[in-house]
Motif scaffolding. Structure first.
Motif, PDB file in Angstrom:
ATOM      1  N   GLN A 190      37.019  29.283  54.087  1.00 46.49           N
ATOM      2  CA  GLN A 190      37.527  29.582  52.758  1.00 46.49           C
ATOM      3  C   GLN A 190      37.008  28.526  51.800  1.00 46.49           C
ATOM      4  O   GLN A 190      37.183  27.337  52.025  1.00 46.49           O
ATOM      5  CB  GLN A 190      39.046  29.616  52.711  1.00 46.49           C
ATOM      6  CG  GLN A 190      39.537  29.988  51.332  1.00 46.49           C
ATOM      7  CD  GLN A 190      41.039  30.170  51.274  1.00 46.49           C
ATOM      8  OE1 GLN A 190      41.751  29.748  52.166  1.00 46.49           O
ATOM      9  NE2 GLN A 190      41.510  30.796  50.240  1.00 46.49           N
ATOM     10  N   GLU A 248      36.981  27.152  47.839  1.00 45.65           N
ATOM     11  CA  GLU A 248      37.732  27.191  46.590  1.00 45.65           C
ATOM     12  C   GLU A 248      36.874  26.603  45.486  1.00 45.65           C
ATOM     13  O   GLU A 248      36.328  25.518  45.628  1.00 45.65           O
ATOM     14  CB  GLU A 248      39.033  26.400  46.720  1.00 45.65           C
ATOM     15  CG  GLU A 248      39.880  26.458  45.465  1.00 45.65           C
ATOM     16  CD  GLU A 248      41.208  25.751  45.621  1.00 45.65           C
ATOM     17  OE1 GLU A 248      42.036  26.231  46.420  1.00 45.65           O
ATOM     18  OE2 GLU A 248      41.400  24.731  44.945  1.00 45.65           O
ATOM     19  N   GLU A 300      36.210  33.771  52.755  1.00 43.05           N
ATOM     20  CA  GLU A 300      36.830  34.096  51.478  1.00 43.05           C
ATOM     21  C   GLU A 300      36.370  33.072  50.454  1.00 43.05           C
ATOM     22  O   GLU A 300      36.160  31.915  50.790  1.00 43.05           O
ATOM     23  CB  GLU A 300      38.358  34.032  51.563  1.00 43.05           C
ATOM     24  CG  GLU A 300      38.980  35.089  52.414  1.00 43.05           C
ATOM     25  CD  GLU A 300      40.500  34.995  52.425  1.00 43.05           C
ATOM     26  OE1 GLU A 300      41.043  33.908  52.138  1.00 43.05           O
ATOM     27  OE2 GLU A 300      41.133  36.008  52.720  1.00 43.05           O
ATOM     28  N   SER A 313      37.703  31.658  46.791  1.00 42.46           N
ATOM     29  CA  SER A 313      38.797  31.668  45.824  1.00 42.46           C
ATOM     30  C   SER A 313      38.364  30.991  44.542  1.00 42.46           C
ATOM     31  O   SER A 313      37.844  29.874  44.564  1.00 42.46           O
ATOM     32  CB  SER A 313      40.024  30.947  46.382  1.00 42.46           C
ATOM     33  OG  SER A 313      40.543  31.657  47.471  1.00 42.46           O
ATOM     34  N   SER A 324      44.662  32.405  41.057  1.00 45.49           N
ATOM     35  CA  SER A 324      43.543  32.394  41.974  1.00 45.49           C
ATOM     36  C   SER A 324      43.113  33.829  42.245  1.00 45.49           C
ATOM     37  O   SER A 324      43.959  34.701  42.468  1.00 45.49           O
ATOM     38  CB  SER A 324      43.954  31.722  43.281  1.00 45.49           C
ATOM     39  OG  SER A 324      42.994  31.940  44.283  1.00 45.49           O
ATOM     40  N   THR A 366      40.850  35.712  44.967  1.00 46.96           N
ATOM     41  CA  THR A 366      40.196  35.502  46.248  1.00 46.96           C
ATOM     42  C   THR A 366      39.373  36.731  46.595  1.00 46.96           C
ATOM     43  O   THR A 366      39.916  37.822  46.751  1.00 46.96           O
ATOM     44  CB  THR A 366      41.236  35.226  47.354  1.00 46.96           C
ATOM     45  OG1 THR A 366      41.991  34.069  46.977  1.00 46.96           O
ATOM     46  CG2 THR A 366      40.559  34.971  48.684  1.00 46.96           C
TER      47      THR A 366
END
Length: 129
Positions: A28, A30, A52, A54, A109, A111
């Motif tokens: 993930q 960010e 993912e 985000s 956020s 995602t």
């Protein structure tokens, strides 16, 4: 004694290997973005089915948020971020346009994730006043 020590070292190594294998399967990322009210932001990218991405930005309750993802295998989920928690606002969709609810108090956020192997996408974000 020597056998016990070798056994414990073996268990420790297996734990490290298995932990590394599990963490390598899911990633993930960010990214903080600056969404300017009244101006459409366009982000192009790609995401794998095990990953993912985000995008975190400032927003407040009462603002209208429109999010659209263009890409055959991509969709997104929107979260309102609190101090130590995140509440889901929208889930697994490609288009969402609503006024942000009262639970939004500073950060949101978006995602992006893939429904297949790799999804190329174009993410469009518009935040109103």
């Amino acid at each position: 004694m020597k056998k016990n020590l070798l056994f414990l070292i073996g268990i420790g190594l297996m734990t490290l290997v298995l932990t590394g294998a599990v963490s390598a399967q899911y990633n993930q990322t960010e990214k903080r973005i600056n969404v300017v009210s009244g101006k459409k932001l366009i982000i192009k990218g790609a995401v794998r089915d095990t990953d993912e991405i985000s995008y975190v930005f400032k927003a407040r309750a009462g603002q209208k948020l429109t999010v659209k993802v263009i890409g055959r295998d991509a969709d997104f989920t929107i979260f309102a971020i609190h101090a130590f928690d995140a509440e889901q606002i929208a889930e697994d969709t490609q288009l969402w346009s609503k006024t942000l609810p009262d639970l939004v108090d500073g950060k949101c956020s978006i995602t992006v994730h893939s429904n297949y192997k790799v999804a190329d996408y174009r993410l469009e974000i518009l935040l109103g006043k």
